[in-house]
Write a protein that holds these residues in place. Structure first.
Motif, mmCIF file in Angstrom:
data_model
loop_
_atom_site.group_PDB
_atom_site.id
_atom_site.type_symbol
_atom_site.label_atom_id
_atom_site.label_comp_id
_atom_site.label_asym_id
_atom_site.label_seq_id
_atom_site.Cartn_x
_atom_site.Cartn_y
_atom_site.Cartn_z
ATOM 1 N N GLY A 456 0.788 -1.224 0.000
ATOM 2 C CA GLY A 456 0.000 0.000 0.000
ATOM 3 C C GLY A 456 0.820 1.273 0.000
ATOM 4 O O GLY A 456 0.274 2.355 -0.226
ATOM 5 N N THR A 457 2.121 1.164 0.294
ATOM 6 C CA THR A 457 2.951 2.371 0.308
ATOM 7 C C THR A 457 3.093 2.944 -1.098
ATOM 8 O O THR A 457 3.050 2.220 -2.093
ATOM 9 N N TYR A 458 3.249 4.256 -1.149
ATOM 10 C CA TYR A 458 3.534 4.936 -2.410
ATOM 11 C C TYR A 458 5.037 5.127 -2.561
ATOM 12 O O TYR A 458 5.779 5.234 -1.568
ATOM 13 N N ALA A 459 5.476 5.180 -3.804
ATOM 14 C CA ALA A 459 6.885 5.438 -4.092
ATOM 15 C C ALA A 459 6.983 6.369 -5.287
ATOM 16 O O ALA A 459 6.139 6.335 -6.192
ATOM 17 N N SER A 489 20.331 15.940 -9.343
ATOM 18 C CA SER A 489 20.208 14.874 -8.350
ATOM 19 C C SER A 489 19.097 13.891 -8.705
ATOM 20 O O SER A 489 18.239 14.172 -9.550
ATOM 21 N N VAL A 490 19.148 12.754 -8.044
ATOM 22 C CA VAL A 490 18.090 11.771 -8.089
ATOM 23 C C VAL A 490 17.551 11.601 -6.678
ATOM 24 O O VAL A 490 18.328 11.488 -5.721
ATOM 25 N N VAL A 491 16.229 11.620 -6.544
ATOM 26 C CA VAL A 491 15.600 11.484 -5.233
ATOM 27 C C VAL A 491 14.526 10.401 -5.299
ATOM 28 O O VAL A 491 13.704 10.394 -6.215
ATOM 29 N N SER A 492 14.573 9.485 -4.343
ATOM 30 C CA SER A 492 13.550 8.446 -4.223
ATOM 31 C C SER A 492 12.773 8.660 -2.933
ATOM 32 O O SER A 492 13.352 8.959 -1.896
ATOM 33 N N TYR A 493 11.458 8.503 -3.014
ATOM 34 C CA TYR A 493 10.567 8.691 -1.859
ATOM 35 C C TYR A 493 9.726 7.437 -1.641
ATOM 36 O O TYR A 493 9.316 6.767 -2.590
ATOM 37 N N ARG A 494 9.422 7.176 -0.380
ATOM 38 C CA ARG A 494 8.447 6.112 -0.066
ATOM 39 C C ARG A 494 7.694 6.527 1.185
ATOM 40 O O ARG A 494 8.301 6.984 2.152
ATOM 41 N N TRP A 495 6.371 6.373 1.139
ATOM 42 C CA TRP A 495 5.561 6.745 2.304
ATOM 43 C C TRP A 495 4.302 5.907 2.369
ATOM 44 O O TRP A 495 3.845 5.350 1.372
ATOM 45 N N LYS A 496 3.753 5.830 3.575
ATOM 46 C CA LYS A 496 2.539 5.044 3.794
ATOM 47 C C LYS A 496 1.322 5.783 3.297
ATOM 48 O O LYS A 496 1.218 6.997 3.421
ATOM 49 N N ASN A 497 0.400 5.017 2.762
ATOM 50 C CA ASN A 497 -0.847 5.589 2.252
ATOM 51 C C ASN A 497 -1.725 6.020 3.432
ATOM 52 O O ASN A 497 -1.927 5.246 4.369
#
Length: 497
Positions: A456-459, A489-497
């Motif tokens: 369910g997390t978004y990335a 730069s390169v940025v990666s994100y991950r977070w809970k819905n």
């Protein structure tokens, strides 16, 4: 009165400072506080071209303010594209030789940093050779002498490749493995399909149709031998670079030949053996090496329903042509999968210059192929030494690895662009994730792709190729947050819905 004025001015300035600080905290501009923050709603991984950020992990929280930012990118999970298989690199004989030269402690540390979902980047898809490749320690197949009793895994596999694979799988049991042959046994080769004369060479030649059944049996035996070692092969390609006759280990295989071999032998034999390993066609360049009669190679194979029934999709490299070919193939056969299986860096493309390669490789290979329907991204050698080896005559003498290890001590490691581009994807996008829609803010030099993981997390993986920092807000319909993305730069994100 003067003192009162000073007091009023001081109060006003203090109020402005508090307001500015509050706004700054809410937008999560990089600060000393961010550097020491150990947890948060959003996990962020950053790398820029000067390595001031080098897979640097940070944490921020969702904003509590109403979002008014014009620089907002909004995720749309209702718009679904492909399901992702994973990201990684090739575990060649050369890579395994270098890894086995490391101390056990150092090797475990590197493999954990690379493959662990919990303690590393979580790379999740690797490619190995069926027999030798152009980055093996010698030329060989697993059936070099005719007669079924002569089939067997060879020393490169038993001493190098298999032990490394077992260590990787112990760290991350969910890693997917793709197998690709560079050449069949030489005794199966002929000079051409007209003369059918024996062709005793690792380089070039064609598969003698009379050996189709034997070669299908070879694939089955190799898959079963690897399974006996505890290594399940998720997918195979039929022939690495089938239009390239010049590699040190190679074979020419037209779409007509590949179609016939899959339909008559490989597909039915895997099915009869109850082997669920996916078959991918082609495994070569976007431009089909400018061979007009080989254009749309996988589509022509799919046009035979019998052959197509055994094939999951097609694999591509980027040594010629443009990634737009992936869109064209997808549009013609949206029911078939796409996966990107090889790209190289080396002396010819300034491969150790992160200032150049990180931006281009992220745009063209990582995000470029994913945004064009690729289910996975696999780069070439995970590790070479600082002398670009071990390599063989006839193979690439000028290639670099995703990482290079010092030949003097087999300890010091330099990470190149390919390690970063697959690492930035795998760190937040997990196997089974779905690529989803994302709309809103656009700007020159800004490329991104959004996903929803199975938990369910978004990335989001985002490239800022401009020379300016950009404060960008991400929103998912429920939460939003902002972060100032550094230039180049390169940025990666991950977070809970």
């Amino acid at each position: 009165m003067k003192r009162n004025n000073n007091t009023m001015i001081y109060t006003f300035l203090l109020s402005c400072l508090i307001t500015a600080t509050s706004c700054n905290r809410d937008s999560f501009t990089p600060s000393q506080g961010d550097d020491i923050k150990k947890s948060g709603d959003v996990t962020i991984v950053m790398t820029n071209t000067n390595r001031a950020y080098d897979l640097t992990k940070k944490y921020v929280d969702f904003s509590t303010k109403f979002n008014m930012s014009p620089n907002t990118i909004t995720l749309n999970p209702a718009q679904k594209f492909q399901t992702m298989d994973g990201f990684g690199a090739a575990i060649t004989g050369s890579t395994c030789y270098n890894l086995m030269k490391m101390s056990k402690e150092d090797r475990t540390k590197f493999l954990t940093e690379t493959f662990s979902d919990k303690d590393g980047m979580g790379m999740s898809y690797i490619r190995i050779a069926i027999g030798c490749s152009d980055f093996s320690l010698s030329e060989y197949t697993c059936w070099d002498k005719e007669g079924k009793e002569n089939f067997g895994l060879q020393s490169e596999e038993t001493q190098y490749v298999i032990p490394v694979l077992k260590e990787i799988l112990a760290i991350n049991p969910n890693v997917k493995i793709m197998g690709s042959p560079w050449t069949p046994p030489k005794w199966m080769k002929v000079n051409n399909l007209t003369d059918l004369k024996p062709f005793d060479s690792w380089t070039s030649g064609q598969l003698n149709p009379k050996y189709y059944q034997d070669y299908g049996w070879y694939f089955v035996q190799w898959l079963q031998a690897m399974k006996k070692e505890g290594i399940n092969i998720y997918s195979i390609t039929v022939q690495n670079e089938p239009l390239n006759r010049k590699n040190s280990a190679s074979m020419y295989m037209s779409w007509q030949e590949q179609q016939a071999f899959i339909k008559q032998s490989l597909g039915p034999q895997l099915k009869a053996a109850s082997i669920a390993t996916k078959i991918y066609a082609f495994d070569h360049n976007y431009n089909y090496d400018n061979m007009a009669d080989q254009e749309d190679y996988p589509i022509k194979i799919y046009n035979d329903a019998g052959a197509a029934s055994f094939i999951a999709g097609a694999a591509y490299h980027n040594y010629g042509g443009d990634k737009a070919e992936l869109i064209d193939i997808h549009n013609q056969r949206p029911d078939k999968e796409l996966v990107f299986t090889e790209t190289s860096i080396g002396e010819w493309n300034d491969g150790r210059n992160l200032n150049k390669r990180l931006m281009e490789d992220m745009r063209e290979v990582a995000l470029g192929t994913v945004n064009n329907w690729s289910k996975g991204v696999i780069v070439w050698n995970l590790m070479l030494d600082t002398d670009k080896g071990p390599n063989r005559e006839g193979g690439c003498q000028t290639c670099y690895g995703a990482v290079d290890i010092s030949k003097s001590n087999y300890k010091s490691i330099t990470r190149n662009s390919h390690y970063y581009i697959v690492g930035h994807l795998s760190s937040v996008v997990k196997s089974g994730a779905t690529r989803i829609g994302a709309t809103g803010y656009t700007a020159e030099g800004l490329v991104y792709s959004a996903f929803q993981n199975t938990d369910g997390t978004y990335a989001m993986v985002l490239l800022n190729e401009s020379n300016d920092n950009r404060k960008i807000t991400l929103a998912d319909g429920k939460n939003h947050f902002s972060y100032e993305v550094p230039a180049n730069s390169v940025v990666s994100y991950r977070w809970k819905n």
